[in-house]
Scaffold this active site. Structure first.
Site, PDB file in Angstrom:
ATOM      1  CG  ASP A 103      -1.981   0.883   1.231  1.00 24.95           C
ATOM      2  OD1 ASP A 103      -2.121   1.598  -0.064  1.00 24.95           O
ATOM      3  OD2 ASP A 103      -2.930   0.903   1.891  1.00 24.95           O
ATOM      4  CB  ILE A 104       3.474   2.411  -2.326  1.00 18.83           C
ATOM      5  CG1 ILE A 104       3.042   2.035  -3.628  1.00 18.83           C
ATOM      6  CG2 ILE A 104       4.032   0.927  -1.734  1.00 18.83           C
ATOM      7  CD1 ILE A 104       4.322   1.729  -4.612  1.00 18.83           C
ATOM      8  CE  LYS A 105      -4.200   4.876  -0.100  1.00 19.70           C
ATOM      9  NZ  LYS A 105      -4.136   3.544   1.170  1.00 19.70           N
ATOM     10  NE  ARG A 106       6.042   5.591  -2.687  1.00 21.62           N
ATOM     11  CZ  ARG A 106       5.922   5.509  -1.325  1.00 21.62           C
ATOM     12  NH1 ARG A 106       4.685   5.783  -0.755  1.00 21.62           N
ATOM     13  NH2 ARG A 106       6.887   4.848  -0.653  1.00 21.62           N
TER      14      ARG A 106
END
Lengths: 307, 307
Positions: A103-106
């Site tokens: 879950d990095i939401k880059r």
């Protein structure tokens, strides 16, 4: 990897994802004390505590759930030691046969997105040497910059059989501020859903779903039903169950008639189950893994009522 | 920090930010060879090459520019060794008196955002010990999740005198796909600009500008002029000059009448100047720092024509 995720959901008869978002304030003291004894009350000590906590959770749930979702922020905040714990958690969970959703939401422009893509789901080269760095199977992305910020990931998804979950409608209270704005009678999140559906056609798996999934918050039952129609072949990663207030009934609309199409995340509700009223009489802090297991079984059964 | 940034822009008479987005393919071979000799063609070797490259760039430009903007993706892709190079770059630039803009473009729900906020611009605690981890002065953020995803940063901005640049209108070709959608006759980016302007009132500096700035791409001259009116007290971080195609004239509208209100980023145009037609006859690869210095002076003079 979307196919592997689907097969694992079917084999384990479970659409639950365990969110590995550990915080020191709910890591039991026996784990923290051991980590601090080894590395001091330092960034390394904190990171070691998170890693050992995660390993126990993984040991207790890996046969029950298809996937885990480590939230990189919880590790990144502790610097390089924290990031190492993130990577070690991924490695450990992979060895236990779990699908990893980073879950990095880059979000960034194409040339920068390529670097994130290669590091997280592709390969990084140093001259003639090639490295697989973070080893997530899926990662989450933010769509605000448009297609050219997503495209650099699609190639790696197809080459290395990886996947994405792109934010469409998030679970947080202010998600509507931008996502619910109306464009010609349609919401932004619906427009984004249409884009994700369209982008997904470039990366179809073999079992009828795309490698490009969507994040659709469980806290918005009507909207998730609407988005299910907009994105029929898109897998949903659904946050918001439990600690954020959504019930199984709220997310029934996220599933297709085949009982597939969604995986539902719970973080604190599972990994900190031993601190909850419901479990704390039965389980001591040292038994937090068993409490997590019990919470996973309860969540599985709850979800299976509606999917 | 917004005040320090403004003072530095005035003292150096320069609104240029040097983007530290190094790639191995333009790090000169003498630097790479030394790094590989020490650490091999490994993630550590690559990270060391980027760090040494950055140090030379910083040595050659620190007296001319107010700030540098390391792009975390370029380091993060190399794992923990890369992240260490990111942190060492920040430390080195700070020692040279530069303001640091960490281009991280994070976005997440409040509880997660708090972890990013504490790690990047606040303090992280491990029991009774307190750590400043990444030490950026400003970070970039993505607004798609709304106010509660931004609020956890505002407290740290005010407590530790830090700042934000929130994506409003980005410089990439597909930025319009979501950002240009029309809501009641207004674009999404204008709506987001209004929100950023409003959020910014919670964190005003002493020199008339808010600690909460906006990213406004130089590749959209009309839009940046429009956004200047929507956000009169918001500092703009302007990408897109040079390599992405925008000229000084294109970004005249980003500045206020006081000649302030914007800093303009160039990455490859400066740090890889020695590879450009314009400079490669004058500078050898070993002189990439001097080429970068010359490119900074040219950019400063170009910008000063229009601000």
């Amino acid at each position: 990897m979307i196919d592997q995720l689907i097969r694992s959901i079917q084999e384990k008869n479970n659409a639950t994802v365990v969110g590995l978002d550990p915080r020191l304030n709910f890591v039991p003291s026996h784990i923290k004390e051991q980590a601090y004894a080894q590395y001091g009350k330092t960034l390394k000590g904190a990171s070691e505590a998170l890693l050992q906590f995660n390993k126990t959770i993984i040991d207790h749930v890996h046969d029950l759930v298809p996937a885990v979702k480590p939230q990189v922020a919880m590790y990144e905040q502790y610097g390089v030691e924290g990031l190492q714990a993130y990577m070690d958690t991924i490695q450990y969970a992979k060895e236990k046969g779990l699908v990893i959703i980073g879950d990095i939401k880059r979000s960034d422009i194409a040339s920068t997105a390529m670097a994130y893509s290669d590091g997280h789901i592709g390969r990084v080269t140093v001259e003639d040497e090639c490295f697989e760095v973070y080893k997530e199977d899926f990662i989450t992305l933010n769509p605000y910059l448009g297609y050219d910020s997503i495209e650099p990931y699609i190639g790696n998804c197809n080459t290395y059989d990886k996947g994405l979950f792109i934010l469409v409608k998030t679970s947080n209270p202010n998600s509507g501020e931008i996502q619910d704005l109306l464009v010609e009678g349609d919401t932004i999140y619906k427009k984004v859903g249409q884009l994700v559906n369209q982008w997904g056609t470039e990366a179809m798996g073999e079992l009828g779903y795309s490698r490009i999934g969507a994040v659709v918050g469980a806290t918005h039952p009507k909207q998730s039903k609407e988005l299910r129609k907009v994105m029929p072949k898109t897998f949903f990663l659904v946050p918001g169950y439990g600690a954020q207030g959504a019930t199984a009934e709220d997310l029934a609309g996220c599933f297709n008639k085949d009982g597939l199409g969604a995986i539902v995340n719970s973080s604190r509700g599972i990994i900190a189950a031993y601190t909850k009223e419901q479990y704390k009489k039965t389980f001591k802090a040292e038994e937090f893994g068993s409490a997590a297991r019990k919470a996973v079984i309860a969540m599985r059964n709850d979800l299976n009522r509606v999917r």
